[in-house]
Design a protein around this motif. Structure first.
Motif, PDB file in Angstrom:
ATOM      1  N   ASP A 135       0.830  -1.212   0.000  1.00  0.00           N
ATOM      2  CA  ASP A 135       0.000   0.000   0.000  1.00  0.00           C
ATOM      3  C   ASP A 135       0.859   1.254   0.000  1.00  0.00           C
ATOM      4  O   ASP A 135       0.362   2.370   0.172  1.00  0.00           O
ATOM      5  N   SER A 136       2.165   1.110  -0.198  1.00  0.00           N
ATOM      6  CA  SER A 136       3.065   2.260  -0.191  1.00  0.00           C
ATOM      7  C   SER A 136       2.732   3.216  -1.336  1.00  0.00           C
ATOM      8  O   SER A 136       2.426   2.791  -2.445  1.00  0.00           O
ATOM      9  N   SER A 137       2.822   4.511  -1.036  1.00  0.00           N
ATOM     10  CA  SER A 137       2.651   5.526  -2.079  1.00  0.00           C
ATOM     11  C   SER A 137       3.930   6.335  -2.255  1.00  0.00           C
ATOM     12  O   SER A 137       3.964   7.316  -2.974  1.00  0.00           O
ATOM     13  N   GLY A 138       4.997   5.904  -1.576  1.00  0.00           N
ATOM     14  CA  GLY A 138       6.294   6.554  -1.663  1.00  0.00           C
ATOM     15  C   GLY A 138       7.289   5.728  -0.869  1.00  0.00           C
ATOM     16  O   GLY A 138       6.918   4.745  -0.231  1.00  0.00           O
ATOM     17  N   ILE A 139       8.549   6.123  -0.909  1.00  0.00           N
ATOM     18  CA  ILE A 139       9.555   5.344  -0.188  1.00  0.00           C
ATOM     19  C   ILE A 139      10.060   6.044   1.073  1.00  0.00           C
ATOM     20  O   ILE A 139      10.809   5.451   1.854  1.00  0.00           O
ATOM     21  N   GLU A 140       9.641   7.295   1.291  1.00  0.00           N
ATOM     22  CA  GLU A 140      10.065   7.988   2.501  1.00  0.00           C
ATOM     23  C   GLU A 140       9.365   7.371   3.710  1.00  0.00           C
ATOM     24  O   GLU A 140       8.136   7.247   3.724  1.00  0.00           O
ATOM     25  N   PHE A 160      10.885  -6.340  -4.758  1.00  0.00           N
ATOM     26  CA  PHE A 160       9.773  -6.329  -5.707  1.00  0.00           C
ATOM     27  C   PHE A 160      10.029  -7.243  -6.899  1.00  0.00           C
ATOM     28  O   PHE A 160       9.086  -7.763  -7.501  1.00  0.00           O
ATOM     29  N   GLN A 161      11.300  -7.452  -7.255  1.00  0.00           N
ATOM     30  CA  GLN A 161      11.616  -8.341  -8.368  1.00  0.00           C
ATOM     31  C   GLN A 161      11.310  -9.807  -8.052  1.00  0.00           C
ATOM     32  O   GLN A 161      11.228 -10.630  -8.965  1.00  0.00           O
ATOM     33  N   LEU A 162      11.099 -10.126  -6.778  1.00  0.00           N
ATOM     34  CA  LEU A 162      10.730 -11.488  -6.413  1.00  0.00           C
ATOM     35  C   LEU A 162       9.329 -11.842  -6.903  1.00  0.00           C
ATOM     36  O   LEU A 162       9.014 -13.005  -7.143  1.00  0.00           O
ATOM     37  N   PRO A 172      -0.433   6.617  -6.860  1.00  0.00           N
ATOM     38  CA  PRO A 172       0.912   6.946  -6.376  1.00  0.00           C
ATOM     39  C   PRO A 172       1.757   5.696  -6.113  1.00  0.00           C
ATOM     40  O   PRO A 172       2.967   5.697  -6.365  1.00  0.00           O
ATOM     41  N   GLY A 173       1.117   4.626  -5.618  1.00  0.00           N
ATOM     42  CA  GLY A 173       1.840   3.375  -5.397  1.00  0.00           C
ATOM     43  C   GLY A 173       2.344   2.789  -6.701  1.00  0.00           C
ATOM     44  O   GLY A 173       3.463   2.269  -6.780  1.00  0.00           O
ATOM     45  N   GLN A 174       1.526   2.884  -7.730  1.00  0.00           N
ATOM     46  CA  GLN A 174       1.902   2.400  -9.060  1.00  0.00           C
ATOM     47  C   GLN A 174       3.133   3.141  -9.572  1.00  0.00           C
ATOM     48  O   GLN A 174       4.084   2.537 -10.084  1.00  0.00           O
ATOM     49  N   LYS A 175       3.131   4.454  -9.406  1.00  0.00           N
ATOM     50  CA  LYS A 175       4.258   5.273  -9.855  1.00  0.00           C
ATOM     51  C   LYS A 175       5.519   4.965  -9.056  1.00  0.00           C
ATOM     52  O   LYS A 175       6.626   4.928  -9.603  1.00  0.00           O
ATOM     53  N   THR A 176       5.351   4.741  -7.763  1.00  0.00           N
ATOM     54  CA  THR A 176       6.498   4.450  -6.910  1.00  0.00           C
ATOM     55  C   THR A 176       7.164   3.140  -7.312  1.00  0.00           C
ATOM     56  O   THR A 176       8.393   3.077  -7.459  1.00  0.00           O
ATOM     57  N   VAL A 177       6.362   2.091  -7.490  1.00  0.00           N
ATOM     58  CA  VAL A 177       6.925   0.786  -7.861  1.00  0.00           C
ATOM     59  C   VAL A 177       7.580   0.867  -9.238  1.00  0.00           C
ATOM     60  O   VAL A 177       8.645   0.306  -9.480  1.00  0.00           O
ATOM     61  N   ARG A 178       6.968   1.606 -10.147  1.00  0.00           N
ATOM     62  CA  ARG A 178       7.543   1.779 -11.477  1.00  0.00           C
ATOM     63  C   ARG A 178       8.886   2.506 -11.400  1.00  0.00           C
ATOM     64  O   ARG A 178       9.825   2.187 -12.123  1.00  0.00           O
ATOM     65  N   SER A 179       8.986   3.486 -10.493  1.00  0.00           N
ATOM     66  CA  SER A 179      10.231   4.244 -10.354  1.00  0.00           C
ATOM     67  C   SER A 179      11.379   3.396  -9.820  1.00  0.00           C
ATOM     68  O   SER A 179      12.546   3.776  -9.956  1.00  0.00           O
ATOM     69  N   THR A 183       8.712  -3.211 -14.224  1.00  0.00           N
ATOM     70  CA  THR A 183       8.008  -2.894 -15.462  1.00  0.00           C
ATOM     71  C   THR A 183       6.501  -2.984 -15.284  1.00  0.00           C
ATOM     72  O   THR A 183       6.004  -3.675 -14.384  1.00  0.00           O
ATOM     73  N   GLU A 184       5.782  -2.295 -16.167  1.00  0.00           N
ATOM     74  CA  GLU A 184       4.323  -2.258 -16.093  1.00  0.00           C
ATOM     75  C   GLU A 184       3.711  -3.650 -16.157  1.00  0.00           C
ATOM     76  O   GLU A 184       2.667  -3.913 -15.554  1.00  0.00           O
ATOM     77  N   GLN A 185       4.351  -4.569 -16.883  1.00  0.00           N
ATOM     78  CA  GLN A 185       3.857  -5.933 -17.021  1.00  0.00           C
ATOM     79  C   GLN A 185       3.787  -6.652 -15.684  1.00  0.00           C
ATOM     80  O   GLN A 185       2.998  -7.583 -15.496  1.00  0.00           O
ATOM     81  N   HIS A 186       4.590  -6.199 -14.728  1.00  0.00           N
ATOM     82  CA  HIS A 186       4.665  -6.863 -13.419  1.00  0.00           C
ATOM     83  C   HIS A 186       4.012  -6.047 -12.298  1.00  0.00           C
ATOM     84  O   HIS A 186       4.281  -6.276 -11.117  1.00  0.00           O
ATOM     85  N   ILE A 187       3.170  -5.095 -12.682  1.00  0.00           N
ATOM     86  CA  ILE A 187       2.456  -4.261 -11.705  1.00  0.00           C
ATOM     87  C   ILE A 187       0.965  -4.327 -11.995  1.00  0.00           C
ATOM     88  O   ILE A 187       0.547  -4.282 -13.155  1.00  0.00           O
ATOM     89  N   ALA A 188       0.146  -4.440 -10.954  1.00  0.00           N
ATOM     90  CA  ALA A 188      -1.310  -4.406 -11.114  1.00  0.00           C
ATOM     91  C   ALA A 188      -1.909  -3.464 -10.073  1.00  0.00           C
ATOM     92  O   ALA A 188      -1.603  -3.571  -8.880  1.00  0.00           O
TER      93      ALA A 188
END
Length: 398
Positions: A135-140, A160-162, A172-179, A183-188
């Motif tokens: 549920d993270s929306s950032g890494i701070e 996350f690569q696991l 925001p969580g989507q953007k954080t994981v992408r950053s 890759t988008e293929q591994h995010i839902a």
């Protein structure tokens, strides 16, 4: 000729029964493409336990274990507790995952628990699909320590690569994981939701006049609601200061929740000369919350750290327009500034007071915004969340 529907056998690993997740599991169990079992690492929430954030012992008063298959996995920790890495050591997860023929394992227990790693290793070694939710929306981090931010930048991409698929609960969580290089293929994106139908139906039955009488607030009063833990990172003191500064006639401020700041807030209300217009109603359990939201004119969540803030869902479903700081994750997906609520810079007391002055006396606009809030939630519901999970399982096959 009817199309054959593939049914996924899924083990969901969860730290403990949560009032938001349990209704979703119940609906997932009815989905034609899902055959789920939930493995709980603890039953705190069903069983009474001390909540450090609220500062009181609580047990949720709605059914959390009905309508789906579940099992409690023995916790082998020498000091069982939530919120501690070694507080959940559920060794039985290994056999449960490795010996049963699940297609996939979805882990809702964060990587900050030892049991997450038991589940991760068992899943990977047995060749099952591994999904986990964040549920993270950032890494701070909440305490803003730089070394933790640096460490997260180093470790999170590896963690996350696991996953075959990382389930995120907000934009925001989507953007954080992408950053972090995923890759988008591994995010839902699986929307962070509550049981929409329960909230709206219960809100429709509320007698606002009776609730306000219980609060000793006039039926025609202007009511601002803060409903959260009274903790520093939630910044309830900002609401109190802005409320005093705005000084809108016939306005009242209700604090629903407990926490270490309560005495300080009560004292500040008295010294600010607004004690007679501030109410502290304490911890409110799930079954009573719809009446709290429906009886308010405006809901406020001023947090400086809030990955999502599912109380925003609850308030909007009850027809209550919302104000959130720009640090609240839910604001990005749910709040349309000036339409169903407001977003303001965190810590801006003057800005918050200005919003109070602008909107509180305008009952017609408040009503329109409340209706718009409820309407927004129609497309942020369990239906969208479950369908996103099914699509994630589909993606994980390739």
């Amino acid at each position: 000729m009817s199309e054959i529907v593939h049914k996924y056998r899924v083990l969901i690993v969860a730290s403990h029964p949560v009032q938001y997740a349990a209704p979703l599991f119940k609906l997932m169990a009815k989905h034609p493409q899902l055959d789920i079992k939930v493995a709980y690492c603890s039953l705190q929430g069903v069983k009474a336990g001390f909540d450090a954030g609220f500062g009181v012992e609580i047990a949720w008063d709605i059914p959390l274990l009905d309508g789906y298959s579940w099992v409690e996995v023995e916790n082998n920790s020498p000091k069982p507790q939530l919120g501690n890495f070694f507080g959940l050591i559920n060794l039985g997860l290994w056999n449960l995952i490795s010996k049963d023929n699940f297609d996939a394992v979805i882990v809702y227990t964060g990587y900050t628990y030892f049991s997450f790693w038991i589940a991760a290793v068992a899943t990977k070694l047995t060749g099952k699909k591994f999904l986990f939710s964040t549920d993270s929306s950032g890494i701070e981090p909440r305490n803003k320590k730089r070394w933790k931010t640096w460490l997260k930048k180093m470790l999170l991409p590896l963690i996350f690569q696991l996953a075959d698929i990382v389930l995120v609960t907000s934009t925001p969580g989507q953007k954080t994981v992408r950053s972090l290089g995923i890759t988008e293929q591994h995010i839902a994106l699986t929307p962070f939701v509550v049981d929409n139908s329960r909230w709206t139906s219960q809100a429709d039955q509320v007698d606002v006049k009776t609730v306000r009488k219980h609060w000793s607030i006039p039926e025609n009063g202007n009511v601002i609601l803060f409903c959260a833990k009274l903790q520093p990172w939630k910044r309830p003191q900002d609401v109190l200061k802005a409320f005093a500064k705005a000084n809108v006639p016939n306005s009242y401020l209700v604090f629903a929740g407990e926490g270490l700041l309560r005495e300080e807030l009560e004292a500040k209300a008295e010294t600010s000369g607004i004690k007679d217009r501030v109410r502290f109603i304490g911890f409110v359990n799930q079954s009573e919350l719809p009446s709290i939201y429906r009886s308010a004119d405006l809901f406020i969540l001023p947090s400086e750290y809030e990955p999502f803030g599912v109380v925003v869902n609850e308030a909007m479903l009850c027809g209550c327009p919302v104000i959130v700081s720009d640090k609240v994750g839910a604001g990005y997906d749910l709040v349309r500034h000036g339409k169903n609520g407001f977003v303001y810079p965190c810590g801006d007391i003057d800005g918050l007071a200005k919003i109070f002055k602008e909107i509180l006396p305008d009952h017609e606009r408040l009503q329109k915004m409340g209706n718009a809030a409820t309407e927004r939630m129609q497309s942020w519901s369990p239906k969208e969340s479950i369908e996103a999970i099914v699509q994630a399982l589909e993606k994980s096959k390739y």
